[in-house]
Design a protein around this motif. Structure first.
Motif, PDB file in Angstrom:
ATOM      1  N   GLU A  50       0.852  -1.176   0.000  1.00 11.93           N
ATOM      2  CA  GLU A  50       0.000   0.000   0.000  1.00 11.93           C
ATOM      3  C   GLU A  50       0.890   1.227   0.000  1.00 11.93           C
ATOM      4  OE1 GLU A  50      -0.936   0.417   4.652  1.00 11.93           O
ATOM      5  OE2 GLU A  50      -1.612  -1.420   3.729  1.00 11.93           O
ATOM      6  N   VAL A  51       0.325   2.354  -0.256  1.00  6.27           N
ATOM      7  CA  VAL A  51       1.095   3.579  -0.198  1.00  6.27           C
ATOM      8  C   VAL A  51       1.474   3.810   1.261  1.00  6.27           C
ATOM      9  CG1 VAL A  51       1.044   6.053  -0.607  1.00  6.27           C
ATOM     10  CG2 VAL A  51      -0.084   4.508  -2.209  1.00  6.27           C
ATOM     11  N   ARG A  52       2.723   4.116   1.480  1.00  9.26           N
ATOM     12  CA  ARG A  52       3.234   4.288   2.833  1.00  9.26           C
ATOM     13  C   ARG A  52       3.541   5.757   3.074  1.00  9.26           C
ATOM     14  NH1 ARG A  52       7.748   0.150   1.384  1.00  9.26           N
ATOM     15  NH2 ARG A  52       7.415   1.332  -0.504  1.00  9.26           N
ATOM     16  N   GLY A  53       3.524   6.139   4.329  1.00 12.85           N
ATOM     17  CA  GLY A  53       3.827   7.520   4.687  1.00 12.85           C
ATOM     18  C   GLY A  53       5.318   7.804   4.632  1.00 12.85           C
ATOM     19  N   TYR A  54       5.649   9.073   4.485  1.00 15.44           N
ATOM     20  CA  TYR A  54       7.050   9.499   4.442  1.00 15.44           C
ATOM     21  C   TYR A  54       7.782   9.186   5.748  1.00 15.44           C
ATOM     22  CZ  TYR A  54       7.338  11.652  -0.113  1.00 15.44           C
ATOM     23  OH  TYR A  54       7.396  11.849  -1.464  1.00 15.44           O
ATOM     24  N   GLU A  55       7.044   9.004   6.839  1.00 19.60           N
ATOM     25  CA  GLU A  55       7.691   8.648   8.103  1.00 19.60           C
ATOM     26  C   GLU A  55       8.495   7.360   7.936  1.00 19.60           C
ATOM     27  OE1 GLU A  55       3.803  10.765   8.861  1.00 19.60           O
ATOM     28  OE2 GLU A  55       4.387   9.029   7.676  1.00 19.60           O
ATOM     29  N   LEU A  56       7.935   6.413   7.191  1.00 16.56           N
ATOM     30  CA  LEU A  56       8.622   5.151   6.940  1.00 16.56           C
ATOM     31  C   LEU A  56       9.880   5.376   6.103  1.00 16.56           C
ATOM     32  CD1 LEU A  56       8.514   2.066   7.314  1.00 16.56           C
ATOM     33  CD2 LEU A  56       7.193   1.967   5.210  1.00 16.56           C
ATOM     34  N   LEU A  57       9.796   6.222   5.102  1.00 11.49           N
ATOM     35  CA  LEU A  57      10.961   6.517   4.272  1.00 11.49           C
ATOM     36  C   LEU A  57      12.055   7.196   5.085  1.00 11.49           C
ATOM     37  CD1 LEU A  57      12.485   6.658   1.611  1.00 11.49           C
ATOM     38  CD2 LEU A  57      11.194   8.738   1.052  1.00 11.49           C
ATOM     39  N   VAL A  58      11.695   8.150   5.927  1.00  8.78           N
ATOM     40  CA  VAL A  58      12.696   8.813   6.768  1.00  8.78           C
ATOM     41  C   VAL A  58      13.371   7.785   7.672  1.00  8.78           C
ATOM     42  CG1 VAL A  58      13.055  10.474   8.652  1.00  8.78           C
ATOM     43  CG2 VAL A  58      11.595  11.079   6.708  1.00  8.78           C
TER      44      VAL A  58
END
Length: 186
Positions: A50-58
């Motif tokens: 699913e589309v994930r939030g930028y918090e996960l990318l950070v």
């Protein structure tokens, strides 16, 4: 000391009885339906993407940036030679690649650039506290996969767990397990 071993080949595990992990437990707490699909019905994790939030990318970019520093330390680079600019470059590359993938979404009033800036600020603050890196001891292992069993003393039922140790360090006669982002014991 610890000797690096060959990665073990994992056998296919019944989704209902596979070992517990931090990800499995947090999935249950955050999204019981997703937990059921993945761990009871055996749905493919990619099918559940699913589309994930930028918090996960950070979090992932910070993780990879500090991992790169400790891999260099483990390979013999003196801690004083590990520079903030190099860690920030790894962070920026990982963040930018994730951003370009289109897999992340803004879930607060922040734009992608604000997420990226806040992650970089975090790295700068942690770098200041962690350097010089060799003061933390010797790196024994990085990203080590572990499995263990715990038995409930009341019921005698055993539960299998698995996890991944970000960093295993030796300082004096004490072994430390450390997390990449918090740098504390998990």
């Amino acid at each position: 000391g610890l000797e690096p071993g060959q990665p073990s080949q994992l056998k296919k595990i019944d989704p209902a009885t596979r070992p517990y992990s931090p990800w499995r437990l947090s999935t249950f707490l955050q999204d019981p339906e997703k937990y059921a699909m993945l761990f009871i019905f055996g749905a493919d994790d990619k099918a559940m993407a699913e589309v994930r939030g930028y918090e996960l990318l950070v979090g992932d970019a910070v993780h990879q940036a500090f991992e790169s520093a400790y891999k260099r330390l483990q390979a013999g680079t003196p801690g004083k030679d590990i520079k903030l600019d190099e860690i920030l470059a790894v962070y920026g590359r990982v963040f930018d690649e994730g951003h370009k993938s289109g897999s992340y979404t803004e879930r607060s009033c922040w734009k992608a650039a604000e997420y990226k800036r806040r992650g970089a600020d975090y790295i700068k603050a942690r770098f200041e506290k962690l350097s010089p890196f060799e003061s933390q001891g010797k790196v024994l292992a990085i990203e080590e996969r572990v499995f263990w069993t715990m038995t409930d003393p009341a019921t005698k039922k055993s539960y299998d767990f698995k996890g991944r140790i970000d960093r295993l360090m030796l300082k004096g006669d004490t072994v430390y397990i450390r997390d990449w982002k918090t740098h504390f014991a998990p």
